[in-house]
Design a protein around this motif. Sequence first.
Motif, PDB file in Angstrom:
ATOM      1  N   GLU A 140     -45.584  29.140 -39.971  1.00  0.00           N
ATOM      2  CA  GLU A 140     -46.627  28.529 -40.808  1.00  0.00           C
ATOM      3  C   GLU A 140     -46.049  28.035 -42.129  1.00  0.00           C
ATOM      4  OE1 GLU A 140     -49.799  31.339 -41.178  1.00  0.00           O
ATOM      5  OE2 GLU A 140     -50.560  30.898 -39.167  1.00  0.00           O
ATOM      6  N   ALA A 142     -42.965  27.171 -42.751  1.00  0.00           N
ATOM      7  CA  ALA A 142     -42.098  26.008 -42.513  1.00  0.00           C
ATOM      8  C   ALA A 142     -42.941  24.756 -42.262  1.00  0.00           C
ATOM      9  CB  ALA A 142     -41.174  26.275 -41.336  1.00  0.00           C
ATOM     10  N   ARG A 143     -43.986  24.900 -41.427  1.00  0.00           N
ATOM     11  CA  ARG A 143     -44.850  23.740 -41.150  1.00  0.00           C
ATOM     12  C   ARG A 143     -45.590  23.290 -42.394  1.00  0.00           C
ATOM     13  NH1 ARG A 143     -45.810  22.293 -35.903  1.00  0.00           N
ATOM     14  NH2 ARG A 143     -46.167  20.300 -36.915  1.00  0.00           N
ATOM     15  N   SER A 144     -46.012  24.263 -43.226  1.00  0.00           N
ATOM     16  CA  SER A 144     -46.778  23.884 -44.420  1.00  0.00           C
ATOM     17  C   SER A 144     -45.904  23.097 -45.400  1.00  0.00           C
ATOM     18  CB  SER A 144     -47.356  25.124 -45.105  1.00  0.00           C
ATOM     19  OG  SER A 144     -46.367  25.779 -45.876  1.00  0.00           O
ATOM     20  N   GLY A 146     -44.025  20.757 -44.406  1.00  0.00           N
ATOM     21  CA  GLY A 146     -43.878  19.423 -43.837  1.00  0.00           C
ATOM     22  C   GLY A 146     -42.826  19.326 -42.752  1.00  0.00           C
ATOM     23  N   LEU A 147     -42.182  20.444 -42.415  1.00  0.00           N
ATOM     24  CA  LEU A 147     -41.213  20.405 -41.324  1.00  0.00           C
ATOM     25  C   LEU A 147     -41.946  20.211 -39.998  1.00  0.00           C
ATOM     26  CD1 LEU A 147     -39.094  23.318 -42.650  1.00  0.00           C
ATOM     27  CD2 LEU A 147     -38.007  21.253 -41.836  1.00  0.00           C
ATOM     28  N   SER A 148     -41.313  19.458 -39.086  1.00  0.00           N
ATOM     29  CA  SER A 148     -41.887  19.296 -37.756  1.00  0.00           C
ATOM     30  C   SER A 148     -41.717  20.599 -36.984  1.00  0.00           C
ATOM     31  CB  SER A 148     -41.165  18.174 -37.022  1.00  0.00           C
ATOM     32  OG  SER A 148     -39.808  18.541 -36.861  1.00  0.00           O
ATOM     33  N   TYR A 149     -42.370  20.674 -35.813  1.00  0.00           N
ATOM     34  CA  TYR A 149     -42.211  21.887 -34.994  1.00  0.00           C
ATOM     35  C   TYR A 149     -40.746  22.119 -34.665  1.00  0.00           C
ATOM     36  CZ  TYR A 149     -42.543  25.139 -31.109  1.00  0.00           C
ATOM     37  OH  TYR A 149     -42.382  26.233 -30.295  1.00  0.00           O
ATOM     38  N   TYR A 155     -34.347  25.182 -38.027  1.00  0.00           N
ATOM     39  CA  TYR A 155     -33.827  25.671 -39.307  1.00  0.00           C
ATOM     40  C   TYR A 155     -34.344  27.052 -39.676  1.00  0.00           C
ATOM     41  CZ  TYR A 155     -32.518  20.792 -39.766  1.00  0.00           C
ATOM     42  OH  TYR A 155     -31.990  19.555 -39.537  1.00  0.00           O
ATOM     43  N   VAL A 156     -35.522  27.401 -39.175  1.00  0.00           N
ATOM     44  CA  VAL A 156     -36.147  28.642 -39.648  1.00  0.00           C
ATOM     45  C   VAL A 156     -36.253  29.701 -38.553  1.00  0.00           C
ATOM     46  CG1 VAL A 156     -38.227  29.649 -40.668  1.00  0.00           C
ATOM     47  CG2 VAL A 156     -37.426  27.405 -41.426  1.00  0.00           C
TER      48      VAL A 156
ATOM     49  N   LEU B  50     -53.425  24.236 -40.402  1.00  0.00           N
ATOM     50  CA  LEU B  50     -52.808  25.408 -39.796  1.00  0.00           C
ATOM     51  C   LEU B  50     -53.786  25.994 -38.783  1.00  0.00           C
ATOM     52  CD1 LEU B  50     -50.863  27.353 -42.569  1.00  0.00           C
ATOM     53  CD2 LEU B  50     -49.968  25.942 -40.745  1.00  0.00           C
ATOM     54  N   ASP B  73     -47.491  16.153 -40.350  1.00  0.00           N
ATOM     55  CA  ASP B  73     -46.321  16.538 -41.146  1.00  0.00           C
ATOM     56  C   ASP B  73     -46.284  15.770 -42.469  1.00  0.00           C
ATOM     57  OD1 ASP B  73     -45.656  18.226 -39.113  1.00  0.00           O
ATOM     58  OD2 ASP B  73     -44.150  16.907 -38.229  1.00  0.00           O
ATOM     59  N   ARG B  76     -48.856  17.250 -44.806  1.00  0.00           N
ATOM     60  CA  ARG B  76     -48.472  18.578 -45.302  1.00  0.00           C
ATOM     61  C   ARG B  76     -47.422  18.488 -46.403  1.00  0.00           C
ATOM     62  NH1 ARG B  76     -48.218  21.230 -39.459  1.00  0.00           N
ATOM     63  NH2 ARG B  76     -50.338  22.063 -39.304  1.00  0.00           N
ATOM     64  N   GLN B  77     -46.615  17.413 -46.377  1.00  0.00           N
ATOM     65  CA  GLN B  77     -45.641  17.258 -47.458  1.00  0.00           C
ATOM     66  C   GLN B  77     -46.324  17.144 -48.802  1.00  0.00           C
ATOM     67  OE1 GLN B  77     -43.225  13.841 -46.458  1.00  0.00           O
ATOM     68  NE2 GLN B  77     -42.988  14.599 -44.370  1.00  0.00           N
ATOM     69  N   PHE B  89     -38.275  32.597 -46.438  1.00  0.00           N
ATOM     70  CA  PHE B  89     -37.352  32.673 -45.314  1.00  0.00           C
ATOM     71  C   PHE B  89     -36.308  33.743 -45.632  1.00  0.00           C
ATOM     72  CE2 PHE B  89     -38.463  27.968 -45.395  1.00  0.00           C
ATOM     73  CZ  PHE B  89     -39.570  28.148 -44.581  1.00  0.00           C
ATOM     74  N   VAL B 105     -36.671  17.222 -44.924  1.00  0.00           N
ATOM     75  CA  VAL B 105     -37.870  16.418 -44.690  1.00  0.00           C
ATOM     76  C   VAL B 105     -37.870  15.150 -45.539  1.00  0.00           C
ATOM     77  CG1 VAL B 105     -40.384  16.393 -44.766  1.00  0.00           C
ATOM     78  CG2 VAL B 105     -39.193  18.466 -44.046  1.00  0.00           C
TER      79      VAL B 105
END
Lengths: 238, 240
Positions: A140, A142-144, A146-149, A155-156, B50, B73, B76-77, B89, B105
Amino acid sequence: MFLSALQLLTLEDTLFGDISDKIYSSFIKEDRYVRLVEGLSVTARLTLYALLIGIVLGLLSGVLRIRRVPILTSIANTYVTIIRGTPTTIQLTIIYFVILADVGLPLVWVASIAFGINSGAYVSEIIRGGIMGVDKGQMEAARSLGLSYSGAMRYVIIPQSVKNILPALGNELITLLKETSIAGYISLVDLTLAAKSISAITYEYFTPLLVVAYIYLIITMMMSKGLALYERRLRTSD
Amino acid sequence: MIEVMGLHKYFGELEVLKGIDADIEQGEVVCVIGPSGSGKSTFLRCLNLLETPTKGTITIGGLTITENQKQIDKFRQKMGMVFQQFNLFPNMTVLRNLTLAPTKVLGRTFAEAEEKALALLERVGLKEKANEYPSRLSGGQKQRVAIARALAMDPEIMLFDEPTSALDPEMVGEVLDVMKELAKEGMTMVVVTHEMGFAREVGNRILYMDEGIIYEQGTPQEIFGNPQGERTRIFLSKVL
């Protein structure tokens, strides 16, 4: 008393008395140990190739079972169900006598493919478990951002799942090494069949099989040791 | 800036959001309060998809995101999100947490991203932690890093999902201070919170949610000073 002592003597004689003779006839005479060396090399290559094939198949099917894709996901599910639900010997012989019967591949390759397909189903579970073991919040977050699935995965999620996956993959390697001892079913001369081939000449089964068992044990113990060291290093980095 | 119309969300049979309409203007700080299970977090998580809304539309900057999910995407940016559980992370340093998305991104160079990241870390008072791993930080520090990470993408809207609920009491202040600064600079913010003091002081508008609807809304003076609905009064009497 006299009789039992004699019996004991005979028993000792058969077990230990001529042990050097047995070692001589099993391994030294006519360079028979070379069979074991060659068999070990076949077993090692077979295990390695099968592991690589298994990892590729396992990665593909493991990811497909998390990220649902029509058709492909059900193929992956069916694959895992069938492989996990049938004996490895049957899979090996079906692949050798039916599926790859007329292809004319070298035996090592036929066996590698069979064991690879088999191992892939278990690797699939390992990969799936490893990825699902990463906290949902990571995806969540990572997606928030702006990363794609696939970017989030790459990366994560996957770098974090490696920690869960590698130890289990080490166990799979140990299992796989031992599993390959049934390669004799398709007359591939691996370590186990090499031992049997010596016995076929000497009519003495105990010595070659004991030595081969010992070789398997040494290799798997070394693998376990390496794995334990690796896991300890992972834990300290937490 | 954000328009929500007729938003419904089901989890299986359970209807969590029962028709939400809301407008959020640019530069506005909207605080969402209400009892547990009232759907406030679900509402917030629908804003950046989400959670996928079952029914209704969400329009952001003139584009209906509920009808353009392929471009999510991109949306969300522009929308940063801060989570209750931080979700840093753990396998990356603080600095890498901040530079990952801008480099991957937005295609910024690592040098650019790093410069921006260090400036943001300085702003939240954690520049000296740039090369630490998250496990070495306290909860309050983690959350400040998480805010900086979201800001590294230059968002136009920031969503906060109970950002102080997982913190020890003595660390709540440092996170709220960062959020107050952000509000002062004119960031559009939607904050789901149990911090009534923060909502009253910083919020331009309060949405009181109860049982999946916006039961009452108004300025902090109206909601906290003179609540109209009975359930609002009962809720506030319990938490204040």
